[in-house]
Enzyme design. Sequence first.
Site, PDB file in Angstrom:
ATOM      1  N   LYS A 128       0.853  -1.203   0.000  1.00 32.07           N
ATOM      2  CA  LYS A 128       0.000   0.000   0.000  1.00 32.07           C
ATOM      3  C   LYS A 128       0.881   1.243   0.000  1.00 32.07           C
ATOM      4  CE  LYS A 128      -3.936   1.977   2.592  1.00 32.07           C
ATOM      5  NZ  LYS A 128      -4.783   1.832   3.805  1.00 32.07           N
TER       6      LYS A 128
ATOM      7  N   SER B 141      -9.652   1.666   2.817  1.00 37.95           N
ATOM      8  CA  SER B 141      -8.827   2.455   1.917  1.00 37.95           C
ATOM      9  C   SER B 141      -7.759   1.651   1.174  1.00 37.95           C
ATOM     10  CB  SER B 141      -8.142   3.574   2.699  1.00 37.95           C
ATOM     11  OG  SER B 141      -7.269   3.036   3.680  1.00 37.95           O
TER      12      SER B 141
ATOM     13  N   SER C 289      -9.665  -0.800   7.000  1.00 41.27           N
ATOM     14  CA  SER C 289      -9.176  -0.631   5.632  1.00 41.27           C
ATOM     15  C   SER C 289      -8.495  -1.838   5.016  1.00 41.27           C
ATOM     16  CB  SER C 289      -8.211   0.547   5.571  1.00 41.27           C
ATOM     17  OG  SER C 289      -8.943   1.729   5.455  1.00 41.27           O
TER      18      SER C 289
END
Length: 474
Positions: free
Chosen positions: A62, A137, A161
């Site tokens: 990420k 996210s 997330s």
Amino acid sequence: MNPPSHQPAVARTVADAWARFDVVHAGPGGLNAFLAQDRSARALGTGEGPPRPLDGVPVAIKDNLATLGLPTTCGSRLLEGYVSPYEATAVRRLREAGAVIVGKTNLDEFGMGSTTEFSAFGPTRNPLDRERVPGGSSGGSAAAVAAGVVPVALGSETGGSVRQPAAWCGVVGLKPTYGRVSRYGLVAYASSLDHVGVFGATVADAARGLQAIAGEDPADATSLTTPVADYPAAVASAWATSGGSDQAPLAGVVVGRPREYFPEGLDPRLADCCERALARLRDLGATVRDVTLPHTALAIPAYYIIAPAEASSNLARYDGVRYGRRAPAEALRPMYERTRAQFGPEVTRRILLGTYVLSAGYYDAYYRQAQRARAAIASDFARLFAQGVQLLFTPTAPTTAPRLGALTDPYSMYLGDCFTVPANLAGIPAVSLPVGRVEGLPVGGQLMAAHGEEARLLRIAACLERALGAEAHQ
Ligand code: GLN
């Protein structure tokens, strides 16, 4: 000892990863799961010393975890092109375990959002239905695993997330205990809630990923000093027992079914998938007990005060002086204003909200109350675990993946985090795994355990994964 037979097709080598990447990522309608890629990446020190657990395994990261040699943008215009001078501990440990970092994945700006639509670099699409969001996210990491580009990816969690996009993309997503994985090099959103988490194509993949990154780190004062268990062994023990003569590998395990997570309005088709998973847990010998977590309704209001409060402080550093792409201006004040005007709408909303709840006169009314609610939520969990409930089973999210552009009002988006934020507020480990489909879209089931119980969590998740088999994707 074989992995579950329904295991989805996923690249296990770097060459396969690029072959899949080229199919799913590029062009209009491509997934847009990656913000940066490293075609030249190779395993560190190949061929020297004993084999390592992730030798040659392609892994995606990420883009709010600092990496050497690739940008770390947090999905924000403010950090466009920023290359960190140091690497996150979790990323370094993956490399040391032999993994090959193939790229950085898309996210809602600074991790704030639930769909990946708040990325400054365009939304990621859900590989199972490209007209839908992957969740967020950490949507890019979830999509990368679901599309079979990588078997393992790192994400981060402040309020779900990793677990929520894992649920919406039909993969496994694990949030460990707070402090189990170092946050060093994870760009801070809300430090008391932030965790590094792991996506896996299977529970075993998530366990391998966690093994590589878990453990004390002197660079993170909140990292846990307790010993790290053998997570892959815990998963392997589940395969050995549930496939063999032992017909009741979960005998003696008490699973709680908290009534607040199965509200009346819950989509009955989604609830059915969860009830089927609970039935499988019973088949495996577990006892399922109806339990209550009475402060659950306070989780969303508490989270959406504490997280913005911490964010407003953490994001103060992007002032164009030390951090952040500086906007040109004739004087200091307009420079600050124009630099910070580059934040997207959701980040701006959080900073405003956070500044408001921390301001004199409102602190007691909001922030202090939210902290009290947080303590009450944590003690709900602690009470059940002290009463002999070892695990809780719930849906991961109240819906399946919405269409791109459908989740427009922030309040409905926030409410969608209702089943995931409690584990962040309490710091307990939790995992989401696929338990079925509604109209072809994946449904995630969530297991939560007491602090430090990742090995038990993963063993039971692996038993359930195996017992559900192909049902998990139907
Ligand atoms: N959707 C939640 C939020 O916007 C959770 C995000 C996260 O876990 N990073 O804050």
